[in-house]
Design a protein around this motif. Structure first.
Motif, PDB file in Angstrom:
ATOM      1  N   ARG A   1       0.919   7.044  -1.597  1.00  0.00           N
ATOM      2  CA  ARG A   1       1.391   8.399  -1.937  1.00  0.00           C
ATOM      3  C   ARG A   1       0.332   9.432  -1.612  1.00  0.00           C
ATOM      4  N   ALA A   2      -0.933   9.065  -1.858  1.00  0.00           N
ATOM      5  CA  ALA A   2      -2.005  10.013  -1.541  1.00  0.00           C
ATOM      6  C   ALA A   2      -2.048  10.290  -0.039  1.00  0.00           C
TER       7      ALA A   2
ATOM      8  N   ASN B   1       3.766   1.801  -1.218  1.00  0.00           N
ATOM      9  CA  ASN B   1       4.368   2.130  -2.508  1.00  0.00           C
ATOM     10  C   ASN B   1       3.352   2.122  -3.629  1.00  0.00           C
ATOM     11  N   SER B   2       2.202   2.684  -3.373  1.00  0.00           N
ATOM     12  CA  SER B   2       1.177   2.700  -4.403  1.00  0.00           C
ATOM     13  C   SER B   2       0.581   4.092  -4.470  1.00  0.00           C
ATOM     14  N   ARG B   3      -0.372   4.255  -5.377  1.00  0.00           N
ATOM     15  CA  ARG B   3      -1.006   5.555  -5.473  1.00  0.00           C
ATOM     16  C   ARG B   3      -1.714   5.907  -4.164  1.00  0.00           C
ATOM     17  N   ILE B   4      -2.210   4.878  -3.468  1.00  0.00           N
ATOM     18  CA  ILE B   4      -2.904   5.139  -2.204  1.00  0.00           C
ATOM     19  C   ILE B   4      -1.924   5.621  -1.138  1.00  0.00           C
TER      20      ILE B   4
ATOM     21  N   LEU C   1       0.833  -1.201   0.000  1.00  0.00           N
ATOM     22  CA  LEU C   1       0.000   0.000   0.000  1.00  0.00           C
ATOM     23  C   LEU C   1       0.868   1.252   0.000  1.00  0.00           C
TER      24      LEU C   1
END
Ligand SMILES: Nc1ncnc2c1ncn2[C@@H]1O[C@H](COP(=O)(O)OP(=O)(O)OP(=O)(O)O)[C@@H](O)[C@H]1O
Ligand SMILES: [Mg+2]
Lengths: 449, 259
Positions: free
Chosen positions: A277-278, A272-275, A270
């Motif tokens: 980062r968000a 290292n994902s767009r989530i 999680l």
């Protein structure tokens, strides 16, 4: 890279060859070997064992972070945590319990780290989700359930396994329920509301013995079921002489180990994902994050729900392992303790949260009581310590002092989150994969699930 | 049809009318500037357009949709992106990650995809990184991809903010004083960059600027705010010679050009 390079260069020069390249393999193997040897040759319960034990656990984190092949990490992990530690546990059952306890709190710290470390939401009531999972299994696996409806009896102990999932879902739901009203609040306000929520759950557990006795109030629930042991005969045939309690210790150790592993994988992915980062963007600057199209409330809810779900699962395990739960188990201090693990380890850092959990658990269960008893003996032997001073009373003081000192000298935590090159490493691999994809487009489409 | 149509926008803070009945239209593919003395309400106007503030009065129509009252993230997702006057980067994230955050709405990976590291998710991530690198190249800071945003020199931070905004594949980009604090050389480079946004990428640009040389050289239309009200609007020539504008600036900047 440029800034701070000079101040860290010595440290980096020492650690770089140890964490990557062929030297890393040798170093890690050697490290694990030495620790295992020290541990197995010294199965008494004393301070030196405690320290070796922490170093032993630390070796796993070092391996986790090192840039060596995954198979090597797996082999090391299986040997150290799958074989050496349980075997050590048969020599000194005390430590297998400590390891299990540390594992439970590692998962909790990892879950809270999602909320506090990744998303930057200060949650002081995290233990509430743990309580929800624990009480769910506590109520359903004992005669408490019959108080709700006399027609219902305790569920079959084997239901423990599906209840792990139910605990997860309950944690998730509670997380969302708490999150919905409070996530518009910021910082201090959020902290206060979550603190209140944690207390509410505890007080409810304390008072829900009337009019219907659901939680058995302050008496707590005892005789909570354990799942039937699988493979008992097989293990006994292997020549392991152990009573059920010993076997359950091992069982819970392995179960917790598996859950922690899954937790680490989920959390790391999680992150290292767009989530991930968000979340980090929201933590860094909420206005700017929203200006990038990130739905603030939804992302925060997600962090809350995911963090809470780990606690829900572990609650079920905890209740079953302890056989007994009562409201004080889930008090504010417990939440603070988990938070201390996250902060001590380094907010937002996965190995940090794990290290924090291991160290705080060790301090709590082992090192501080031991220190106290050493002081008491010294006192009895006539050391110049005033008689009014009772070292056992001052354990928490030491703990607090330690936290204060840590925060002054290493505010970023013991193992702060590193921006790593690994991520790029990863991309290069996937880029290649991408190229390979292009070349073998027709077959690639078939194999692509 | 206009890309952006803001009509009769009014924003009040307590007793202060920060934006007063401003109507403002932007045609697709243009570069327009909003100028005005300090405290004129320019930034507040941007904040209303991007949904950070809700206006007391007025409507905003963007790309054919009435976005009045929408949340900021919804507006951003629709293709209106901005930079901030007082640079708001994610300081502890790397340059590359900052751009990736800007791409958030274009990444589809579900939570299950992420947890299972599905092939699609990996491919999407790889593509996103390539795209981010392309954008960093475009603004000229590709070599700094791994540095923390907070460690970048000032000018590069402004560039990164633009790259991050571009990552959202915007139709419209709002730049709030993109050259504030830059030296003349950096300003010249930034001017080029802003031009390329439109010329190479076809993005419509609204610019808040105090640097009159930049404004006059780049804008197709200029709107002038003073005490929250729009006091003039027109092309460069019309604004240069507008007496109310000269008065608002009290002979500063614009007056030099008028001479
Ligand atoms: N959040 C707020 N609350 C109260 N007053 C505000 C707020 N934001 C802006 N203002 C006031 O509104 C007026 C317009 O401010 P704004 O920042 O929009 O001006 P500006 O034209 O961008 O100025 P500058 O050129 O200095 O950036 C100012 O008087 C300012 O003090
Ligand atoms: Mg401004």
């Amino acid at each position: 890279m440029t800034t701070g390079a000079s101040s860290q260069s010595l440290w980096q020069r020492v650690t770089a060859p140890l964490s990557s390249g062929p030297t890393a393999y040798a170093f890690l193997a050697f490290y694990v070997l030495i620790c295992s040897f020290l541990l197995l040759t010294n199965p008494r319960t004393e301070l030196s064992t405690d320290i070796v034990f922490v170093l032993f656990m630390l070796s796993m984190l070092v391996a986790y972070r090192a840039r060596v092949a995954t198979w090597f990490k797996v082999v090391l992990g299986v040997i150290a945590l799958g074989i050496v530690l349980p075997y050590f546990g048969t020599l000194n059952p005390f430590y297998i319990d400590v390891a299990t306890q540390a594992g439970i709190f590692t998962a909790l710290a990892l879950g809270l780290n999602v909320v506090v470390g990744f998303a930057g939401l200060l949650d002081l009531g995290y233990v509430a989700f743990f309580a929800v999972g624990a009480y769910a299994w506590g109520i359903f696996s004992t005669t408490q359930i019959s108080n709700i409806n006399p027609a219902w009896g305790p569920v079959d102990p084997v239901m423990f396994y599906p209840f792990l999932i139910i605990g997860l879902i309950l944690g998730l739901i509670t997380g969302v329920l708490l999150g919905l009203p409070v996530l518009r609040l910021r910082g201090d306000y959020l902290a206060i509301v979550t603190l209140g929520f944690g207390e509410v759950i505890r007080v409810v557990a304390n008072n829900l013995d009337r009019p219907i006795n659901i939680t058995n109030g302050s008496q707590g629930i005892r005789d909570i079921e354990r799942p039937p042991l699988v493979l008992v005969d097989l293990v006994r045939n292997l020549g392991v002489v152990a009573d059920d309690n010993r076997l359950y210790q091992l069982f819970f150790y392995y179960l917790v180990l598996i859950i922690v592993l899954l937790t680490v994988i989920v959390v790391a992915r999680l992150k290292n994902s767009r989530i991930g980062r968000a979340w980090e963007a929201i933590r860094e600057d909420e206005v700017a994050a929203v200006a990038q199209g990130i739905p603030r409330v939804r992302m925060k809810l997600l962090a809350f729900a995911i963090g809470a779900s780990f606690a829900g699962v572990m609650g079920v395990v905890f209740a079953s392992k302890q056989l007994f739960i009562n409201p004080p188990t889930f008090d504010l201090l417990r939440s603070i303790n988990i938070l201390a693990m996250v902060i001590l380890g380094g907010m937002g850092s996965i190995p940090g949260a794990m290290l924090g959990a291991i160290i705080v658990t060790m301090l709590d269960l082992q090192i501080l009581p031991r220190l106290a008893s050493v002081l008491r003996e010294a006192q009895a032997a006539g050391a110049p310590i005033p008689r009014q001073f009772d070292p056992t009373q001052y354990q928490r003081l030491f703990f607090g002092l330690l936290l204060v000192i840590m925060m002054i000298f290493r505010p970023e935590g013991l193992w702060p989150d590193e921006r790593r090159r690994e991520e790029q490493h990863e991309v290069e691999i996937t880029d290649e994969e991408l190229e390979a994809d292009k070349l073998t487009k027709p077959t690639g489409a078939e194999t692509g699930r | 049809m206009a890309l952006l149509e803001a009509t009769n926008i009014t924003k009040v803070f307590g007793g202060l009318v920060a934006v007063n009945d401003v109507t403002f239209t932007v045609e697709p593919g243009s570069i327009v500037s909003v100028i005005g003395p300090n405290g004129a309400g320019k930034t507040t106007f941007f904040n209303v357009l991007t949904g950070i503030y809700k206006p007391e009065k007025g409507r905003v129509i963007f790309a054919g949709q009435d976005i009045t009252g929408w949340r900021s993230d919804q507006i951003a997702a629709l293709g209106m992106r901005r930079t901030f006057q007082n640079i708001r980067l994610f300081g502890n994230m790397t340059v590359l990650e900052n751009v990736l955050v800007g791409m958030h709405v274009h990444l589809q990976a579900s939570i299950w995809g992420i947890i299972s590291r599905g092939r699609n998710m990996l491919r999407e991530e790889a593509k996103a990184r390539n795209k981010a690198m392309e954008l960093l190249n475009f603004v000229g800071i590709a070599d700094k991809r791994d540095e923390l945003a907070k460690n970048l020199p000032y000018g590069d931070q402004r560039r990164l903010e633009i790259a991050r905004a571009l990552a959202g594949e915007p139709k419209l980009i709002l730049l709030d004083e993109p050259t504030a604090g830059m030296n003349p050389h950096e300003t010249a480079e930034a001017t080029q960059l802003i031009r390329r946004l439109r010329d190479d990428r076809g993005i419509t640009v609204i610019l808040i600027e105090h640097d009159m040389r930049l404004v006059m050289s780049i804008s197709e239309r200029i709107s002038v705010l003073d005490y929250g009200s729009k006091i003039a609007e027109g092309d460069v020539q019309a604004i240069r010679t507008n007496p109310r504008v000269i008065e608002a600036y009290l002979g500063k900047g614009a007056a030099d050009y008028a001479a």
